[in-house]
Scaffold this motif. Structure first.
Motif, PDB file in Angstrom:
ATOM      1  N   TYR A  74       0.982  -1.245  -0.097  1.00 38.82           N
ATOM      2  CA  TYR A  74       0.218   0.068  -0.040  1.00 38.82           C
ATOM      3  C   TYR A  74       0.885   1.189   0.085  1.00 38.82           C
ATOM      4  N   VAL A  75       0.196   2.388  -0.567  1.00 35.18           N
ATOM      5  CA  VAL A  75       0.996   3.424  -0.540  1.00 35.18           C
ATOM      6  C   VAL A  75       0.291   4.744  -0.504  1.00 35.18           C
ATOM      7  N   PHE A  76       0.545   5.601   0.371  1.00 33.31           N
ATOM      8  CA  PHE A  76      -0.157   7.162   0.424  1.00 33.31           C
ATOM      9  C   PHE A  76       0.165   8.069  -0.452  1.00 33.31           C
ATOM     10  N   VAL A  77      -0.759   8.614  -0.882  1.00 30.70           N
ATOM     11  CA  VAL A  77      -0.510   9.930  -1.701  1.00 30.70           C
ATOM     12  C   VAL A  77      -1.131  11.134  -1.126  1.00 30.70           C
ATOM     13  N   PRO A  78      -0.245  12.307  -1.441  1.00 27.13           N
ATOM     14  CA  PRO A  78      -0.706  13.485  -0.537  1.00 27.13           C
ATOM     15  C   PRO A  78      -2.406  13.965  -0.516  1.00 27.13           C
ATOM     16  N   SER A  79      -2.965  13.852  -1.793  1.00 26.08           N
ATOM     17  CA  SER A  79      -4.113  14.582  -1.773  1.00 26.08           C
ATOM     18  C   SER A  79      -5.382  13.762  -2.233  1.00 26.08           C
ATOM     19  N   LYS A  80      -6.279  13.656  -1.512  1.00 23.87           N
ATOM     20  CA  LYS A  80      -7.783  12.942  -1.564  1.00 23.87           C
ATOM     21  C   LYS A  80      -8.505  13.263  -2.989  1.00 23.87           C
ATOM     22  N   GLY A  81      -8.423  14.817  -3.087  1.00 25.55           N
ATOM     23  CA  GLY A  81      -8.943  15.401  -4.218  1.00 25.55           C
ATOM     24  C   GLY A  81      -8.324  14.927  -5.558  1.00 25.55           C
ATOM     25  N   ALA A  82      -6.997  15.029  -5.717  1.00 22.24           N
ATOM     26  CA  ALA A  82      -6.355  14.473  -6.723  1.00 22.24           C
ATOM     27  C   ALA A  82      -6.480  12.840  -6.830  1.00 22.24           C
ATOM     28  N   LEU A  83      -6.770  12.544  -5.902  1.00 20.55           N
ATOM     29  CA  LEU A  83      -7.095  10.762  -5.938  1.00 20.55           C
ATOM     30  C   LEU A  83      -8.205  10.617  -6.595  1.00 20.55           C
ATOM     31  N   GLY A  84      -9.302  11.364  -6.180  1.00 20.57           N
ATOM     32  CA  GLY A  84     -10.500  11.176  -6.659  1.00 20.57           C
ATOM     33  C   GLY A  84     -10.573  11.573  -8.241  1.00 20.57           C
ATOM     34  N   ARG A  85      -9.848  12.494  -8.654  1.00 20.61           N
ATOM     35  CA  ARG A  85      -9.670  12.778 -10.032  1.00 20.61           C
ATOM     36  C   ARG A  85      -9.106  11.874 -10.751  1.00 20.61           C
ATOM     37  N   ALA A  86      -7.971  11.314 -10.413  1.00 27.79           N
ATOM     38  CA  ALA A  86      -7.335  10.134 -10.975  1.00 27.79           C
ATOM     39  C   ALA A  86      -8.248   9.155 -11.198  1.00 27.79           C
ATOM     40  N   CYS A  87      -9.259   8.911 -10.086  1.00 24.08           N
ATOM     41  CA  CYS A  87     -10.160   7.614 -10.291  1.00 24.08           C
ATOM     42  C   CYS A  87     -11.217   7.952 -11.301  1.00 24.08           C
TER      43      CYS A  87
END
Length: 117
Positions: A74-87
């Motif tokens: 598993y890995v953490f990325v800095p931003s939940k907003g950016a993660l949502g956009r990537a999804c």
């Protein structure tokens, strides 16, 4: 201070986001805490991505424990907003998972990410 490790740097985050985008097209991406946990328990997950700025952070802190139990990276990325956009979503995403697959197009990148974490 709550530990969000391993935290991807900018370069790795960009790679993770491009792998997520491809995974979505290949229909091997699950997003949302419940979906991620369900698929980990079923033994279907290759890699879990978590947002480091998830609030409250406690809602995702059991996921690394489950991953370690099942030997899933598993890995953490800095931003939940950016993660949502990537999804491909217009809302924030706290957690997503890339499922086990045979797509060579992303497995080299997944291997690189897994070696980094």
């Amino acid at each position: 201070e709550i530990c969000v490790e391993p935290l991807a740097n900018n370069q790795l985050t960009n790679l993770i986001f491009s792998v997520i985008a491809i995974s979505k097209k290949l229909k091997i991406l699950k997003s949302g805490i419940n979906e991620v946990i369900k698929n980990i328990r079923k033994g279907k997950v290759k890699l879990v991505i978590l947002s480091a700025d998830c609030d409250p952070i406690g809602i995702i802190l059991n996921i690394p424990l489950i991953c370690e139990d099942k030997q899933i990276k598993y890995v953490f990325v800095p931003s939940k907003g950016a993660l949502g956009r990537a999804c491909g979503l217009s809302r924030s995403v706290a957690a997503c998972a890339i499922l086990l697959n045979n797509f060579q197009i992303i497995n080299n990148s997944l291997e690189y990410i897994e070696n980094w974490v």
